[in-house]
Scaffold this active site. Structure first.
Site, PDB file in Angstrom:
ATOM      1  N   GLU A 160       0.807  -1.224   0.000  1.00  0.00           N
ATOM      2  CA  GLU A 160       0.000   0.000   0.000  1.00  0.00           C
ATOM      3  C   GLU A 160       0.836   1.268   0.000  1.00  0.00           C
ATOM      4  O   GLU A 160       0.488   2.251  -0.643  1.00  0.00           O
ATOM      5  CB  GLU A 160      -0.948   0.002   1.207  1.00  0.00           C
ATOM      6  CG  GLU A 160      -2.108  -0.968   1.091  1.00  0.00           C
ATOM      7  CD  GLU A 160      -1.730  -2.410   1.419  1.00  0.00           C
ATOM      8  OE1 GLU A 160      -0.579  -2.650   1.860  1.00  0.00           O
ATOM      9  OE2 GLU A 160      -2.578  -3.297   1.242  1.00  0.00           O
ATOM     10  N   HIS A 184     -11.032  -4.835   7.915  1.00  0.00           N
ATOM     11  CA  HIS A 184     -11.514  -4.518   6.565  1.00  0.00           C
ATOM     12  C   HIS A 184     -12.622  -3.463   6.595  1.00  0.00           C
ATOM     13  O   HIS A 184     -13.081  -3.027   5.553  1.00  0.00           O
ATOM     14  CB  HIS A 184     -12.046  -5.768   5.847  1.00  0.00           C
ATOM     15  CG  HIS A 184     -10.968  -6.639   5.283  1.00  0.00           C
ATOM     16  ND1 HIS A 184     -10.084  -7.322   6.079  1.00  0.00           N
ATOM     17  CD2 HIS A 184     -10.605  -6.917   4.005  1.00  0.00           C
ATOM     18  CE1 HIS A 184      -9.233  -8.002   5.317  1.00  0.00           C
ATOM     19  NE2 HIS A 184      -9.521  -7.766   4.056  1.00  0.00           N
TER      20      HIS A 184
END
Lengths: 333, 320
Positions: free
Chosen positions: A54, A123
């Protein structure tokens, strides 16, 4: 107009903007598979899979944006952005300012947000206030397909970094979308979803639907709620909020993000500073408790702001039958 | 190798290194008067900055870190405007909003000075992606230290640059110190360049205090990047002769280690080489010193006399 899901509307926005501007590209983990049609149409240079890294995805977008490209990165789920905060907050958001305006960062960071899919706290997390709190960034959170398409097109054309968060559970909600320029939705403009004169319900993303459901129930009891969909968290459409509160005299803010230092706190402060005289009751916030999002369906639903909680909160500050059904006074916004 | 180097080049590089050294010393001197920002110097690393930069062209782009004064000046930045930026003056390269730690100079292709260790590695792949997709000539040179090489983003950056075949010249200036911690304590590798192989990237370590060796290695690296379009990791082995930041007295540094590296001072070495090669004699070197001193005097005067920015600048340039 076409009826498409929010997910498909996002695909349309990407396709239209990539066709319009050769500098637009998209990348992220699995993007070339998720957007196979775009990969086939625009090629592997402009639709790229990345490693599951990321920090470098976000950093690459910032570097590319500063030097002539217009990247749209797909970071999948919003908690993953914690691994990309340096590039987003310290580089994309700050470097225009600290360079004295030498560089611009026209990039879009897409991620899914919102509880309701039972995937748990790593998440699921509403982090919009983090980014709204950071100078140099814009934060967009659509509640429907037309806005998802129109706001994404506007975000891609924006010269600044835009965080574009879509709710996971809204992803397959269908709605009408327009084509091309007609589809554009300006960043920073709220939408009046329902007019009313007794109370203003301000929300964004999935909570808009919670507010609309509550407004239906309230109408049956003779209370007319006005529902404002912010669409953009930052820059905030302060004028639309103040206009509505000055009309109704009551405000309840509903969102999935944390209450403490959340978007609702900002809106409450805004109204307190600029429309205090219009208030007939204290401002209320309806948010989840201060906990990570649980995976269990039962706990997750208890976490989420529900329409009944909105109804109860409205009735606590707004006498029922204030306006017998059919006699409500509507004013255009 | 020395025979290949034209005399003029050696003198120009020495002058640039003296200017960098003098600038860093000027900042220390100004700091002693108080009321001056804290800075991070790269004293002793001048050969690495000047050697790499001398092998780069106008089309190449630069990202660097908090010890960037040498890189900026080796790239051609005016010491007066740099000093003005450090002092927060309106005439600084970023209008005083950067200070010493984040200076960028678009007109020189310098995109970023990052004070987030490794932040420069994060953006470098994106700048190289622009070069590649917009079909612009040149490479992207990214300067970082051994400390940044221990950040995760170093590894993410090399991996992506290799996977996507991006034209990045990674320049690790291994100055042996990661803030206050010796790199021997923080990593087991002797050389950061060894890590490159894991990403199928060529890596090479050179003596970072030998400006000619650095230049030759950079030329080779740039040739490789231009021919293949792929990244390259060059490690210049050097030493941070001053503390981590301007108030750091280096009490934690082994005195013998410091003395050994002082004896390898890149500027002393180049002075001796210039004398041996013959373009300048002692008198010529003195004249060179005087020219640099005059330039720095002028820079100091310019920065001190420059105005502070108008307060209206406070809220300008947040958004485009």
């Amino acid at each position: 107009m076409d009826q498409v899901t929010i997910e498909a509307a996002i695909g349309q926005a990407l396709a239209e903007e990539m066709a319009r501007d050769a500098r637009v590209l998209t990348f992220g983990e699995g993007v070339a598979l998720k957007r196979r049609d775009l990969a086939e149409r625009f090629g592997a240079e402009r639709v790229r899979n990345t490693p599951l890294s990321e920090a470098i995805i976000a950093g690459t977008a910032a570097g590319a944006a500063a030097t002539g490209l217009r990247p749209v990165i797909d970071m999948l789920y919003i908690p993953f952005l914690t691994l990309a905060m340096d590039a987003i907050a310290n580089s994309a958001g700050k470097l225009r300012y600290i360079s004295g305006g030498q560089f611009s960062f026209p990039l879009v960071v897409m991620a899914q947000t919102g509880a309701g899919w039972g995937v748990g706290a790593q998440h699921t997390h509403n982090l919009e206030a983090w980014f709204a709190h950071t100078p140099g960034l814009k934060v967009v959170m659509p509640s429907n397909a037309a806005d998802a398409k129109g706001l994404l097109k506007a975000a891609i054309r924006d010269e600044n970094p835009v965080l574009f968060f879509t709710d996971m559970t809204l992803g397959f909600n269908p709605g009408e979308v327009a084509e091309g320029e007609a589809a554009l939705v300006p960043i920073g403009k709220a939408a009046l979803r329902r007019a009313g004169c007794d109370v203003t319900l301000v929300s964004y993303s999935k909570a808009v639907h919670t507010c609309l459901a509550a407004a239906e129930q309230l109408a049956a009891q003779g209370v007319e709620a006005e529902v404002l969909d912010l669409r953009t968290v930052k820059p905030l459409d302060e004028a639309a909020i103040l206009r509505s509160v000055k009309k109704t005299g009551r405000l309840i803010v509903v969102h999935e993000g944390a209450r403490f230092c959340g978007v609702g706190a900002e809106i409450a402060a805004l109204v307190s500073e600029q429309a205090h005289a219009a208030l007939k009751a204290p401002v209320r916030r309806i948010t989840p408790p201060d906990v990570p999002v649980p995976a269990s369906y039962a706990l997750e639903q208890a976490f989420l702001p529900q329409a009944q909680a909105v109804v109860d909160a409205v009735l606590a500050i707004c006498p029922p039958h204030a306006h017998p059904r059919g006699q409500a006074v509507f004013e255009p916004a | 190798m020395l025979a290949d180097i034209r005399d003029g080049d050696a003198v120009r590089m020495l002058e640039r290194m003296l200017l960098v050294r003098g600038y860093e010393q000027l900042i220390v001197a100004l700091g002693k008067g108080g009321n001056f920002p804290i800075t991070c110097s790269a004293l002793g690393q001048e050969a690495s900055a000047v050697g790499v930069m001398s092998a780069l062209g106008e089309a190449d782009r630069i990202l660097t870190n908090h010890r960037s004064a040498g890189h900026l000046m080796a790239r051609g930045a005016e010491p007066g405007r740099l000093l003005a930026e450090v002092m927060g003056k309106a005439t600084g390269y970023c209008g005083g909003k950067s200070g010493s730690l984040h200076i960028s100079v678009k007109e020189l292709g310098v995109l970023l000075t990052s004070t987030i260790v490794g932040g420069e590695l994060s953006l470098a792949t994106g700048v190289a992606l622009s070069k590649k997709m917009l079909k612009e000539p040149g490479v992207v040179a990214c300067f970082f230290g051994d400390g940044a090489a221990c950040e995760g983003v170093f590894h993410e950056s090399l991996n992506l640059a290799s996977a996507w075949a991006l034209p990045v010249l990674y320049v690790c200036e291994n100055n042996q110190w990661q803030a206050f911690v010796s790199r021997r304590e923080a990593m087991r590798n002797e050389h950061v360049s060894d890590w490159a192989a894991g990403y199928r990237v060529p890596g090479r370590t050179v003596d970072g205090n030998d400006v000619f060796a650095v230049r030759e290695a950079t030329q080779e690296a740039v040739r490789y990047i231009r021919e293949t379009g792929r990244p390259y990791l060059l490690e210049t082995c050097t030493y941070r002769l001053a503390g981590h930041y301007s108030l750091d007295d280096q009490a934690y540094v082994d005195a013998q280690e410091l003395a050994d590296w002082r004896a390898r001072d890149p500027i002393l070495r180049l002075r001796e080489q210039v004398l041996a090669m013959g373009p300048l004699d002692e008198a010529g070197l003195e004249a060179l010193d005087a020219r640099v001193a005059a330039q720095l005097d002028e820079a100091r005067r310019f920065a001190l006399e420059s105005p502070y920015p108008d307060v209206a600048a406070l809220t300008a340039d947040v958004l485009a």
